[in-house]
Motif scaffolding. Structure first.
Motif, PDB file in Angstrom:
ATOM      1  N   LEU A  10       0.868  -1.182   0.000  1.00  0.00           N
ATOM      2  CA  LEU A  10       0.000   0.000   0.000  1.00  0.00           C
ATOM      3  C   LEU A  10       0.905   1.232   0.000  1.00  0.00           C
ATOM      4  CD1 LEU A  10      -2.661   1.599   0.464  1.00  0.00           C
ATOM      5  CD2 LEU A  10      -2.338   1.196   2.914  1.00  0.00           C
ATOM      6  N   VAL A  11       0.626   2.173  -0.894  1.00  0.00           N
ATOM      7  CA  VAL A  11       1.432   3.401  -0.962  1.00  0.00           C
ATOM      8  C   VAL A  11       0.503   4.600  -0.828  1.00  0.00           C
ATOM      9  CG1 VAL A  11       3.009   4.782  -2.370  1.00  0.00           C
ATOM     10  CG2 VAL A  11       3.142   2.279  -2.458  1.00  0.00           C
ATOM     11  N   THR A  12       0.598   5.324   0.292  1.00  0.00           N
ATOM     12  CA  THR A  12      -0.198   6.554   0.406  1.00  0.00           C
ATOM     13  C   THR A  12       0.558   7.678  -0.306  1.00  0.00           C
ATOM     14  OG1 THR A  12       0.725   7.489   2.451  1.00  0.00           O
ATOM     15  CG2 THR A  12      -1.001   5.791   2.691  1.00  0.00           C
ATOM     16  N   GLY A  13      -0.195   8.633  -0.819  1.00  0.00           N
ATOM     17  CA  GLY A  13       0.445   9.666  -1.627  1.00  0.00           C
ATOM     18  C   GLY A  13       1.027   9.067  -2.895  1.00  0.00           C
ATOM     19  N   GLY A  14       0.458   7.945  -3.314  1.00  0.00           N
ATOM     20  CA  GLY A  14       0.988   7.216  -4.477  1.00  0.00           C
ATOM     21  C   GLY A  14       0.739   7.916  -5.804  1.00  0.00           C
ATOM     22  N   GLY A  15      -0.002   9.025  -5.772  1.00  0.00           N
ATOM     23  CA  GLY A  15      -0.340   9.711  -7.021  1.00  0.00           C
ATOM     24  C   GLY A  15       0.708  10.706  -7.485  1.00  0.00           C
ATOM     25  N   SER A  16       1.784  10.881  -6.711  1.00  0.00           N
ATOM     26  CA  SER A  16       2.773  11.904  -7.100  1.00  0.00           C
ATOM     27  C   SER A  16       4.115  11.672  -6.409  1.00  0.00           C
ATOM     28  CB  SER A  16       2.228  13.293  -6.706  1.00  0.00           C
ATOM     29  OG  SER A  16       3.162  14.316  -6.959  1.00  0.00           O
ATOM     30  N   GLY A  17       5.130  12.281  -6.935  1.00  0.00           N
ATOM     31  CA  GLY A  17       6.423  12.424  -6.263  1.00  0.00           C
ATOM     32  C   GLY A  17       7.052  11.124  -5.794  1.00  0.00           C
ATOM     33  N   ILE A  38      -5.476  11.266  -1.876  1.00  0.00           N
ATOM     34  CA  ILE A  38      -6.646  12.133  -1.774  1.00  0.00           C
ATOM     35  C   ILE A  38      -7.066  12.578  -3.184  1.00  0.00           C
ATOM     36  CG2 ILE A  38      -5.452  14.379  -1.534  1.00  0.00           C
ATOM     37  CD1 ILE A  38      -7.431  14.840   0.899  1.00  0.00           C
ATOM     38  N   ASP A  39      -6.113  12.568  -4.095  1.00  0.00           N
ATOM     39  CA  ASP A  39      -6.353  12.929  -5.491  1.00  0.00           C
ATOM     40  C   ASP A  39      -6.529  11.629  -6.285  1.00  0.00           C
ATOM     41  OD1 ASP A  39      -6.176  13.690  -8.143  1.00  0.00           O
ATOM     42  OD2 ASP A  39      -4.505  15.083  -7.833  1.00  0.00           O
ATOM     43  N   GLU A  40      -7.802  11.249  -6.461  1.00  0.00           N
ATOM     44  CA  GLU A  40      -8.089   9.948  -7.083  1.00  0.00           C
ATOM     45  C   GLU A  40      -7.590   9.873  -8.528  1.00  0.00           C
ATOM     46  OE1 GLU A  40     -12.244   8.952  -7.193  1.00  0.00           O
ATOM     47  OE2 GLU A  40     -11.822   6.808  -7.367  1.00  0.00           O
ATOM     48  N   ALA A  41      -7.722  10.992  -9.245  1.00  0.00           N
ATOM     49  CA  ALA A  41      -7.290  11.003 -10.651  1.00  0.00           C
ATOM     50  C   ALA A  41      -5.787  10.741 -10.733  1.00  0.00           C
ATOM     51  CB  ALA A  41      -7.643  12.343 -11.287  1.00  0.00           C
ATOM     52  N   ALA A  42      -5.041  11.303  -9.785  1.00  0.00           N
ATOM     53  CA  ALA A  42      -3.580  11.102  -9.783  1.00  0.00           C
ATOM     54  C   ALA A  42      -3.251   9.630  -9.510  1.00  0.00           C
ATOM     55  CB  ALA A  42      -2.933  11.998  -8.726  1.00  0.00           C
ATOM     56  N   ALA A  43      -3.962   9.031  -8.553  1.00  0.00           N
ATOM     57  CA  ALA A  43      -3.720   7.613  -8.244  1.00  0.00           C
ATOM     58  C   ALA A  43      -4.039   6.747  -9.458  1.00  0.00           C
ATOM     59  CB  ALA A  43      -4.555   7.199  -7.033  1.00  0.00           C
ATOM     60  N   LYS A  44      -5.129   7.090 -10.154  1.00  0.00           N
ATOM     61  CA  LYS A  44      -5.521   6.301 -11.340  1.00  0.00           C
ATOM     62  C   LYS A  44      -4.508   6.455 -12.462  1.00  0.00           C
ATOM     63  CE  LYS A  44     -10.427   5.640 -10.719  1.00  0.00           C
ATOM     64  NZ  LYS A  44     -11.761   6.222 -10.857  1.00  0.00           N
ATOM     65  N   ARG A  45      -3.948   7.652 -12.593  1.00  0.00           N
ATOM     66  CA  ARG A  45      -2.924   7.885 -13.636  1.00  0.00           C
ATOM     67  C   ARG A  45      -1.707   6.988 -13.368  1.00  0.00           C
ATOM     68  NH1 ARG A  45       1.637  10.474 -13.673  1.00  0.00           N
ATOM     69  NH2 ARG A  45       1.309  11.430 -11.629  1.00  0.00           N
ATOM     70  N   VAL A  46      -1.289   6.915 -12.098  1.00  0.00           N
ATOM     71  CA  VAL A  46      -0.114   6.093 -11.772  1.00  0.00           C
ATOM     72  C   VAL A  46      -0.436   4.607 -11.966  1.00  0.00           C
ATOM     73  CG1 VAL A  46       1.543   5.491  -9.969  1.00  0.00           C
ATOM     74  CG2 VAL A  46       0.791   7.866 -10.218  1.00  0.00           C
ATOM     75  N   LEU A  47      -1.679   4.220 -11.648  1.00  0.00           N
ATOM     76  CA  LEU A  47      -2.066   2.819 -11.873  1.00  0.00           C
ATOM     77  C   LEU A  47      -1.963   2.467 -13.365  1.00  0.00           C
ATOM     78  CD1 LEU A  47      -3.116   0.143 -10.758  1.00  0.00           C
ATOM     79  CD2 LEU A  47      -5.456   1.002 -11.081  1.00  0.00           C
ATOM     80  N   ARG A  48      -2.380   3.421 -14.216  1.00  0.00           N
ATOM     81  CA  ARG A  48      -2.265   3.169 -15.664  1.00  0.00           C
ATOM     82  C   ARG A  48      -0.796   2.987 -16.054  1.00  0.00           C
ATOM     83  NH1 ARG A  48      -6.473   6.955 -15.914  1.00  0.00           N
ATOM     84  NH2 ARG A  48      -5.058   8.673 -16.384  1.00  0.00           N
ATOM     85  N   LEU A  60      -7.143   3.776  -5.026  1.00  0.00           N
ATOM     86  CA  LEU A  60      -8.236   4.117  -4.117  1.00  0.00           C
ATOM     87  C   LEU A  60      -8.109   5.569  -3.678  1.00  0.00           C
ATOM     88  CD1 LEU A  60      -8.102   1.001  -1.744  1.00  0.00           C
ATOM     89  CD2 LEU A  60      -9.717   1.393  -3.613  1.00  0.00           C
ATOM     90  N   GLN A  61      -9.260   6.218  -3.527  1.00  0.00           N
ATOM     91  CA  GLN A  61      -9.251   7.575  -2.988  1.00  0.00           C
ATOM     92  C   GLN A  61      -9.259   7.487  -1.468  1.00  0.00           C
ATOM     93  OE1 GLN A  61     -11.527   9.739  -1.296  1.00  0.00           O
ATOM     94  NE2 GLN A  61     -10.392  11.604  -1.779  1.00  0.00           N
ATOM     95  N   MET A  62      -8.407   8.238  -0.791  1.00  0.00           N
ATOM     96  CA  MET A  62      -8.473   8.287   0.669  1.00  0.00           C
ATOM     97  C   MET A  62      -7.818   9.555   1.197  1.00  0.00           C
ATOM     98  SD  MET A  62      -5.536   5.840   2.446  1.00  0.00           S
ATOM     99  CE  MET A  62      -6.337   5.955   4.028  1.00  0.00           C
ATOM    100  N   ASP A  63      -8.290   9.985   2.366  1.00  0.00           N
ATOM    101  CA  ASP A  63      -7.627  11.063   3.100  1.00  0.00           C
ATOM    102  C   ASP A  63      -6.950  10.407   4.296  1.00  0.00           C
ATOM    103  OD1 ASP A  63      -6.906  13.113   4.812  1.00  0.00           O
ATOM    104  OD2 ASP A  63      -8.769  14.239   4.562  1.00  0.00           O
ATOM    105  N   VAL A  64      -5.627  10.415   4.328  1.00  0.00           N
ATOM    106  CA  VAL A  64      -4.900   9.675   5.369  1.00  0.00           C
ATOM    107  C   VAL A  64      -5.175  10.178   6.792  1.00  0.00           C
ATOM    108  CG1 VAL A  64      -3.001   8.904   3.886  1.00  0.00           C
ATOM    109  CG2 VAL A  64      -2.796  11.093   5.111  1.00  0.00           C
TER     110      VAL A  64
END
Ligand code: NAD
Length: 259
Positions: A10-17, A38-48, A60-64
């Protein structure tokens, strides 16, 4: 054999950096990676990106900072993968510079809630699911900062939150060891790494070229770090290669704190 083959991460903040670079590397080394941001679109982009490179995972969208979100995310990982082996708590924020006399309490609390509450909740709920996994073999990696080791003027909340992450990590590592629970907990202390978070700070300087030169000159090695420089450390702590390492702090900073 890949270095984290068949582990669930599991990687939180996985949508960037740093979260994004680490997630990509863990997936390339055989882990199934759940990106939580927290930015679901960013997480989905990285999943792609992960899938395009032949890896597996979910977004997954979440606020830690919200415990209800942690409960939902852990239930989803349990349903999907039946266990958890690696958690990288990378989500974090900074709120810029302020004189301590002027710092707004709401800004202090915002930084604490993401950077410190988020790591507390992520560690607690990861431990619970890791302890139910068969076999139990967990690695929790908390991203602190060199700003969790040394002070810097004007970023009191960030300094305090990252210092808190450092010692909370050691306490939990010792609790796990004392109970014979096979979960290791370590912190990573990045120096200045070229990510959107750092670019935001640099953006506050008017001249981008001068900002780049100023930040490069601050580093003993003469340049900023790259997200991959931290991801290699994450991969080592996530893998069984670091099985004797717990409660430790891995500093990756181009020599910044060696002075
Ligand atoms: N970049 C650096 O120089 C540097 C240095 C030391 C430590 N760090 C730490 O590394 C971590 C990652 O930073 P980065 O540079 O990759 O930043 P970044 O801004 O590129 O990425 C942070 C990610 O966290 C997500 N996020 C923010 N608040 C969240 C919340 N409440 N819940 C879930 N996700 C949330 C953002 O949407 C973003 O995708 C942070 O903890 C940061 O403090 C960064």
């Amino acid at each position: 054999m890949k270095r984290v083959q068949d582990k669930v991460a599991l990687v939180t903040g996985g949508g960037s950096g740093l979260g994004e670079a680490s997630a990509m590397m863990l997936a390339a080394e055989g882990a199934r990676v759940v990106l939580a941001d927290i930015d679901e679109a960013a997480a989905k982009r990285v999943l792609r990106r992960i899938k395009a490179a032949g890896g597996q995972g979910a977004a997954l969208q979440m606020d830690v900072s919200q415990e209800a979100d942690w409960i939902r995310v852990m239930a989803s990982i349990q349903r999907r993968y039946k266990g958890l082996h690696i958690t990288l708590n990378s989500a974090g924020i900074n709120r810029g510079y302020s004189d301590p006399r002027e710092t707004e309490f709401k800004d202090w609390k915002a930084v604490m809630s993401v950077n410190l509450d988020g790591v507390f909740l992520g560690t607690k709920h990861s431990m619970r699911l890791m302890a139910q996994s068969t076999p139990v073999n967990g690695s929790i990696i908390n991203i602190s900062s060199i700003m969790g080791l040394i002070g810097h003027p004007g970023i009191g909340a960030y300094n305090a939150s990252k210092g808190g992450v450092r010692l909370y990590t050691k306490s939990v590592a010792l609790s796990c060891a004392e109970k014979g629970l096979k979960i290791r907990v370590n912190s990573i202390h990045p120096g200045f790494i070229d990510t959107p978070l750092l670019r935001e700070s640099m953006g506050r300087m008017r001249d981008p070229e001068l900002a780049q030169k100023t930040y490069d000159a601050l580093q003993p090695v003469g340049h900023l770090g790259q997200p991959q420089d931290i991801a290699y450390g994450v991969l080592y702590l996530a893998s069984d290669e670091s099985r004797f390492m717990t409660g430790a702090e891995l500093v990756i900073d181009g020599g910044y704190t060696a002075r």
